[in-house]
Design a protein around this motif. Structure first.
Motif, PDB file in Angstrom:
ATOM      1  N   VAL A 403       0.817  -1.214   0.000  1.00  0.00           N
ATOM      2  CA  VAL A 403       0.000   0.000   0.000  1.00  0.00           C
ATOM      3  C   VAL A 403       0.847   1.258   0.000  1.00  0.00           C
ATOM      4  N   TRP A 404       2.153   1.123   0.088  1.00  0.00           N
ATOM      5  CA  TRP A 404       2.989   2.320   0.208  1.00  0.00           C
ATOM      6  C   TRP A 404       2.778   3.284  -0.955  1.00  0.00           C
ATOM      7  N   SER A 405       2.656   2.750  -2.180  1.00  0.00           N
ATOM      8  CA  SER A 405       2.486   3.605  -3.346  1.00  0.00           C
ATOM      9  C   SER A 405       1.209   4.425  -3.234  1.00  0.00           C
ATOM     10  N   ALA A 406       0.081   3.758  -2.892  1.00  0.00           N
ATOM     11  CA  ALA A 406      -1.191   4.475  -2.782  1.00  0.00           C
ATOM     12  C   ALA A 406      -1.174   5.471  -1.634  1.00  0.00           C
ATOM     13  N   VAL A 407      -0.571   5.083  -0.499  1.00  0.00           N
ATOM     14  CA  VAL A 407      -0.500   5.984   0.656  1.00  0.00           C
ATOM     15  C   VAL A 407       0.321   7.224   0.318  1.00  0.00           C
ATOM     16  N   ALA A 408       1.455   7.012  -0.323  1.00  0.00           N
ATOM     17  CA  ALA A 408       2.302   8.146  -0.680  1.00  0.00           C
ATOM     18  C   ALA A 408       1.599   9.085  -1.647  1.00  0.00           C
ATOM     19  N   ASP A 409       0.951   8.517  -2.675  1.00  0.00           N
ATOM     20  CA  ASP A 409       0.254   9.353  -3.652  1.00  0.00           C
ATOM     21  C   ASP A 409      -0.867  10.154  -3.002  1.00  0.00           C
ATOM     22  N   SER A 410      -1.665   9.511  -2.149  1.00  0.00           N
ATOM     23  CA  SER A 410      -2.799  10.202  -1.532  1.00  0.00           C
ATOM     24  C   SER A 410      -2.319  11.319  -0.602  1.00  0.00           C
ATOM     25  N   SER A 674     -10.710  14.355  -3.023  1.00  0.00           N
ATOM     26  CA  SER A 674     -11.242  13.728  -4.239  1.00  0.00           C
ATOM     27  C   SER A 674     -10.148  12.966  -4.983  1.00  0.00           C
ATOM     28  N   VAL A 675      -9.009  13.626  -5.186  1.00  0.00           N
ATOM     29  CA  VAL A 675      -7.901  12.959  -5.883  1.00  0.00           C
ATOM     30  C   VAL A 675      -7.378  11.795  -5.055  1.00  0.00           C
ATOM     31  N   ASN A 676      -7.342  11.967  -3.749  1.00  0.00           N
ATOM     32  CA  ASN A 676      -6.913  10.911  -2.843  1.00  0.00           C
ATOM     33  C   ASN A 676      -7.699   9.630  -3.098  1.00  0.00           C
ATOM     34  N   ASP A 677      -9.026   9.740  -3.144  1.00  0.00           N
ATOM     35  CA  ASP A 677      -9.878   8.566  -3.325  1.00  0.00           C
ATOM     36  C   ASP A 677      -9.686   7.949  -4.713  1.00  0.00           C
ATOM     37  N   SER A 678      -9.603   8.813  -5.721  1.00  0.00           N
ATOM     38  CA  SER A 678      -9.416   8.291  -7.076  1.00  0.00           C
ATOM     39  C   SER A 678      -8.077   7.590  -7.226  1.00  0.00           C
ATOM     40  N   VAL A 679      -7.040   8.117  -6.586  1.00  0.00           N
ATOM     41  CA  VAL A 679      -5.706   7.530  -6.688  1.00  0.00           C
ATOM     42  C   VAL A 679      -5.700   6.107  -6.162  1.00  0.00           C
ATOM     43  N   VAL A 680      -6.373   5.867  -5.040  1.00  0.00           N
ATOM     44  CA  VAL A 680      -6.376   4.534  -4.442  1.00  0.00           C
ATOM     45  C   VAL A 680      -7.009   3.519  -5.396  1.00  0.00           C
ATOM     46  N   VAL A 681      -8.140   3.876  -6.000  1.00  0.00           N
ATOM     47  CA  VAL A 681      -8.833   2.942  -6.896  1.00  0.00           C
ATOM     48  C   VAL A 681      -8.041   2.759  -8.188  1.00  0.00           C
ATOM     49  N   LEU A 682      -7.510   3.842  -8.738  1.00  0.00           N
ATOM     50  CA  LEU A 682      -6.736   3.719  -9.969  1.00  0.00           C
ATOM     51  C   LEU A 682      -5.443   2.950  -9.739  1.00  0.00           C
ATOM     52  N   ASP A 683      -4.854   3.096  -8.568  1.00  0.00           N
ATOM     53  CA  ASP A 683      -3.660   2.330  -8.231  1.00  0.00           C
ATOM     54  C   ASP A 683      -3.966   0.836  -8.209  1.00  0.00           C
ATOM     55  N   ARG A 684      -5.141   0.487  -7.666  1.00  0.00           N
ATOM     56  CA  ARG A 684      -5.530  -0.930  -7.681  1.00  0.00           C
ATOM     57  C   ARG A 684      -5.801  -1.422  -9.091  1.00  0.00           C
ATOM     58  N   LEU A 685      -6.425  -0.595  -9.907  1.00  0.00           N
ATOM     59  CA  LEU A 685      -6.661  -0.989 -11.300  1.00  0.00           C
ATOM     60  C   LEU A 685      -5.341  -1.218 -12.024  1.00  0.00           C
ATOM     61  N   ARG A 686      -4.370  -0.369 -11.791  1.00  0.00           N
ATOM     62  CA  ARG A 686      -3.070  -0.539 -12.430  1.00  0.00           C
ATOM     63  C   ARG A 686      -2.423  -1.856 -12.004  1.00  0.00           C
ATOM     64  N   GLU A 687      -2.550  -2.191 -10.740  1.00  0.00           N
ATOM     65  CA  GLU A 687      -1.973  -3.446 -10.250  1.00  0.00           C
ATOM     66  C   GLU A 687      -2.667  -4.660 -10.862  1.00  0.00           C
ATOM     67  N   LEU A 688      -3.996  -4.601 -10.936  1.00  0.00           N
ATOM     68  CA  LEU A 688      -4.740  -5.730 -11.518  1.00  0.00           C
ATOM     69  C   LEU A 688      -4.411  -5.912 -12.992  1.00  0.00           C
ATOM     70  N   ARG A 689      -4.143  -4.839 -13.700  1.00  0.00           N
ATOM     71  CA  ARG A 689      -3.836  -4.960 -15.126  1.00  0.00           C
ATOM     72  C   ARG A 689      -2.503  -5.661 -15.339  1.00  0.00           C
ATOM     73  N   ARG A 690      -1.575  -5.525 -14.406  1.00  0.00           N
ATOM     74  CA  ARG A 690      -0.276  -6.163 -14.570  1.00  0.00           C
ATOM     75  C   ARG A 690      -0.391  -7.681 -14.535  1.00  0.00           C
ATOM     76  N   ARG A 691      -1.383  -8.170 -13.818  1.00  0.00           N
ATOM     77  CA  ARG A 691      -1.547  -9.624 -13.779  1.00  0.00           C
ATOM     78  C   ARG A 691      -2.952 -10.017 -14.235  1.00  0.00           C
ATOM     79  N   GLY A 692      -3.496  -9.181 -15.168  1.00  0.00           N
ATOM     80  CA  GLY A 692      -4.864  -9.409 -15.627  1.00  0.00           C
ATOM     81  C   GLY A 692      -5.027 -10.663 -16.459  1.00  0.00           C
ATOM     82  N   GLY A 693      -4.022 -11.047 -17.212  1.00  0.00           N
ATOM     83  CA  GLY A 693      -4.089 -12.289 -17.974  1.00  0.00           C
ATOM     84  C   GLY A 693      -5.198 -12.329 -18.996  1.00  0.00           C
ATOM     85  N   GLY A 694      -5.432 -11.264 -19.717  1.00  0.00           N
ATOM     86  CA  GLY A 694      -6.436 -11.250 -20.766  1.00  0.00           C
ATOM     87  C   GLY A 694      -7.820 -10.864 -20.301  1.00  0.00           C
ATOM     88  N   VAL A 695      -7.998 -10.511 -19.030  1.00  0.00           N
ATOM     89  CA  VAL A 695      -9.309 -10.083 -18.542  1.00  0.00           C
ATOM     90  C   VAL A 695      -9.618  -8.713 -19.127  1.00  0.00           C
TER      91      VAL A 695
END
Length: 802
Positions: A403-410, A674-695
């Motif tokens: 979570v360090w990346s999301a915490v730092a960004d927020s 507002s940006v804080n909340d968006s950053v957390v969700v977008l950070d998770r989306l970025r992580e899921l895409r790295r191991r999305g496997g065609g989803v």
């Protein structure tokens, strides 16, 4: 966590807590005038005929004003230059701004003149400078020596004979020759209060020659008088007594100014003369007075809001996260201690908006803990009890790393908003930016160091290891479990969400266009006075009485039963007395609780700064997020944030609430939230895409929302507890602030799901990220893989619940 790193974290935490406790117990806070009562005046230096109002001249003016303020007898006054041409004067305990403004704002050109004789009334107004034209305090020559008169006579009104005027010679002596001035009560001569002057050596000789020449005139001749002139007004014109020898004059280097002064008038005049002449003229562009009772009530209300908000937030966190929640609550208490000690240690002035920022940062402190705990639950579920039963610290340690990346960004996005407040705000709102920034940094320390340390110690205990359910990590929680079983298909209807948000935005813009934004007195210039009456005040009766007194455009509002505020265009003290008398006729005796005066030029400048701050906030967030994410993600987050800002402004436009500097503080805080909340969700989306496997990207976005929604709700609840407490207990001055932030927090949580995510998906599908060089496998859905080297990449690909 290794034993060595744990040792250093424990040592750091212990040192910080011990130092904070010592500072709290030994150092009193520095309270702003809005908390302890007093008068704040902002002066602006103006160019004179012979001197330019630059930084050097303003510094000299500060020193002169400091001597005058010392003569007022105010305890702990504060004078400081702000920018090149402004001087901020704070006078604790002084409730009558006229007393201060009349003394410190005058140019104080003291001159001594021989009297030629009586003269006819000049063509200009009484007291003007005959053939030289009008020369009030604002038109002072600004020089240190005698003003040039070009050989023309000065005609000024006699101080002791109304309707008579004296013809004065050019000045022989100025106030620079005065060594000291002291208010003295003449009990022997019966002349009441006088101002005794002592001259320096050279000036003493000049004074003796001046008085000696006057003593040569016949008794009763006006030429036997010496005129003492202050700012082109004769304050005293004593005649030489018969005992003064012709040609010798008064020796001893002393003189006495008489004029039927009151004790306060004599002290004020002595302070002016002692302080000397201002090098350049000054004008008052802002003036604010707060009664001590109002400040004490604000402290008490904010303290109760902090206690109640912290208690409710702590209870909520403990119910949701059990043992980890208890540890987080302990860390929150330490957060309060450390952040308060930091404010005191830095010497920052604690203002009313600053208290609000201090209380509000509790929500930010909760957010980092919630992020860690939610991620720890994921890691525990992914590893299983068999893998974690022997060491419960493993999922928590992994969570802290991920979570360090999301915490730092927020935290950085909120710091950007706080920094803009500090740069562009003025007065108390600048204190809000300081305390908010301190709170953000402190929350990072308490969440990532102290909470981690406490949790590591607690999870080592055998009793805890035997009962993992006590920790709060053993279950995902009801909301998270339900969302995991059935992920909401929100992105399927992303166009519908975007159109709905656009419609809501149009309603807000209609409010701004139709109703208009009601700028507060800080942005328009004018005067707002808050009164407290002895009996209930009827708003219509008060409005009619003030209109009858000659102020039909005054805005009259009542708050509570006996509080009334009156807003008019910039007015003087005479007009304010008329308004007060009008209120007294309908509400009985009234007491001034707060008096704010803003010049129109300053109001326009503050309005420009507010728009500039908002524009820079949007640009700074976009730049930072573009560096941390792809431009598509950054655009989506900033678009959602801009929407939230416009919705809050539109809400205030429809409600008819004023937009002032405190509202600006709330608005820039909404930007961070507002940006804080968006950053957390977008950070998770970025992580899921790295191991999305065609989803498909839309499905990954739905999963990102489902996985972060519990954190959004829990963090939002923590902030809402604090804001509701502030709204009900923070007093009238913080009600609008709390309403703006309540709307901003709720809108921020909604805009992340219904604006930022749909827009990010749409932009990514139109502009897919290039594949990483040498990357194996196909693209993930229609969005593609995240580009190589993307900032904040999480290299540990194990463990998330999808």
């Amino acid at each position: 966590m290794s034993s060595r790193s744990a040792f250093w974290r424990a040592l750091l935490a212990l040192a910080v807590v011990a130092l904070s406790l010592w500072i709290t117990l030994t150092t009193p806070p520095r309270l702003g005038l809005d908390l302890r009562g007093g008068t704040r005046i902002v002066l602006q230096t103006e160019d004179g005929p012979t001197a330019r109002a630059d930084a050097a001249a303003t510094d000299r003016a500060v020193e002169v004003l400091r001597k005058r303020v010392d003569g007022l007898g105010v305890a702990e006054p504060s004078l400081a230059r702000s920018g090149e041409r402004r001087i901020v004067v704070e006078l604790p305990g002084l409730r009558d701004p006229r007393e201060a403004a009349e003394v410190i704002g005058r140019t104080a050109q003291l001159t001594f003149h021989a009297v030629k004789g009586e003269a006819q009334q000049p063509a200009g107004p009484a007291g003007s400078v005959g053939s030289e034209g009008s020369a009030g305090p604002e038109a002072s020559d600004g020089s240190d020596g005698p003003p040039e008169r070009n050989g023309t006579a000065r005609v000024l009104a006699a101080p002791d004979a109304p309707g008579r005027f004296l013809d004065l010679a050019a000045p022989d002596l100025t106030g620079d020759g005065v060594k000291s001035a002291e208010a003295v009560l003449d009990t022997t001569g019966g002349r009441g209060w006088t101002v005794d002057l002592a001259f320096r050596d050279g000036a003493a000789d000049t004074w003796a020659r001046l008085t000696g020449a006057a003593a040569c005139a016949a008794p009763g001749d006006p030429a036997r008088r010496v005129a003492i002139v202050l700012d082109d007004r004769i304050v005293s014109a004593p005649a030489m007594q018969t005992g003064v020898p012709c040609g010798a004059g008064i020796g001893g280097g002393s003189a006495q100014i008489t004029g039927g002064f009151s004790a306060q008038d004599a002290r004020d005049l002595a302070a002016l003369v002692q302080g000397g002449a201002l090098p350049v003229p000054v004008t008052t562009i802002e003036q604010s007075t707060v009664g001590p009772t109002l400040g004490a009530e604000a402290i008490r209300a904010s303290a109760w809001a902090a206690v109640i908000g912290l208690a409710c937030t702590g209870l909520f966190v403990m119910v949701v996260y059990r043992l980890l929640g208890v540890l987080a609550t302990a860390a929150l208490l330490l957060y309060g201690l450390i952040s308060y000690a930091a404010v005191v240690a830095l010497g920052a002035t604690l203002t009313l908006p600053g208290l609000a920022g201090f209380v509000l940062a509790i929500g930010i402190a909760v957010d980092a803990n919630v992020l860690v705990f939610e991620r720890a639950r994921e890691e525990y579920a992914a590893l299983g009890r068999a893998a974690t039963g022997r060491d419960l610290r493993r999922p928590l340690t992994t969570a802290f790393g991920k979570v360090w990346s999301a915490v730092a960004d927020s935290h950085v996005t909120t710091l950007l908003a706080a920094g803009l407040l500090f740069v562009f705000a003025t007065g108390p709102v600048k204190g809000f930016g300081v305390t908010l920034a301190i709170g953000v940094v402190t929350s990072l320390l308490t969440a990532m160091v102290i909470t981690r340390l406490l949790a590591d110690l607690a999870l080592r205990l055998p009793v805890v290891r035997r009962r993992p359910a006590v920790t709060g990590m053993a279950g995902l929680g009801r909301l998270r479990t339900r969302l995991t079983r059935r992920v909401p298909r929100l992105m399927v209807h992303r166009r519908r969400w975007l159109l709905s948000c656009a419609g809501l935005l149009m309603v807000a813009l209609a409010g701004i266009g139709v109703r208009g934004v009601e700028f507060g007195v800080e942005f328009t210039g004018g005067r707002v006075v808050q009164y407290t009456a002895e009996r209930p005040v009827d708003a219509d009766a008060a409005r009619a009485a003030i209109a009858k007194a000659g102020f039909p455009d005054a805005v009259v509002q009542t708050t509570g039963d006996s509080d009334v505020s009156v807003r008019v265009r910039e007015s003087g003290d005479g007009e304010q007395r008329e308004i007060r008398e009008a209120l007294t006729r309908v509400a009985g005796p009234v007491e001034v609780e707060r008096d704010d005066l803003i010049g129109p030029s300053l109001g326009g400048e503050l309005r420009t700064h507010a728009l500039l701050a908002l524009g820079l906030a949007v640009a700074a967030q976009l730049l930072y997020l573009t560096v941390r994410f792809r431009w598509t993600y950054a655009t989506a987050a900033v678009a959602a944030m801009t929407q939230d800002v416009l919705l809050v402004i539109g809400l205030f436009a429809w409600l008819g609430k004023p937009v002032d500097s405190v509202f600006l503080a709330a608005l820039l805080t909404v930007v961070g939230y507002s940006v804080n909340d968006s950053v957390v969700v977008l950070d998770r989306l970025r992580e899921l895409r790295r191991r999305g496997g065609g989803v498909p990207l839309a499905d990954l976005a739905d999963r990102a929302v489902a996985q972060t929604l519990p954190r959004t709700v829990n963090t939002g609840m923590g902030a809402l507890f604090v804001l509701v407490a502030l709204a009900f207990l923070g007093g009238d001055s913080l009600t609008d602030f709390s309403v703006a932030l309540l709307a901003g927090v709720v809108l921020g949580m909604a805009s992340t799901v219904f604006t930022a995510m749909p827009l990010a998906v749409a932009l990514e599908q139109r502009n897919p990220a290039p594949a990483a060089p040498g990357a194996a496998g196909g693209r993930s859905g229609s969005g593609g893989r995240q580009r190589a080297g993307d900032a904040g990449v999480d290299r540990d690909r194990s463990g998330a619940v999808v």
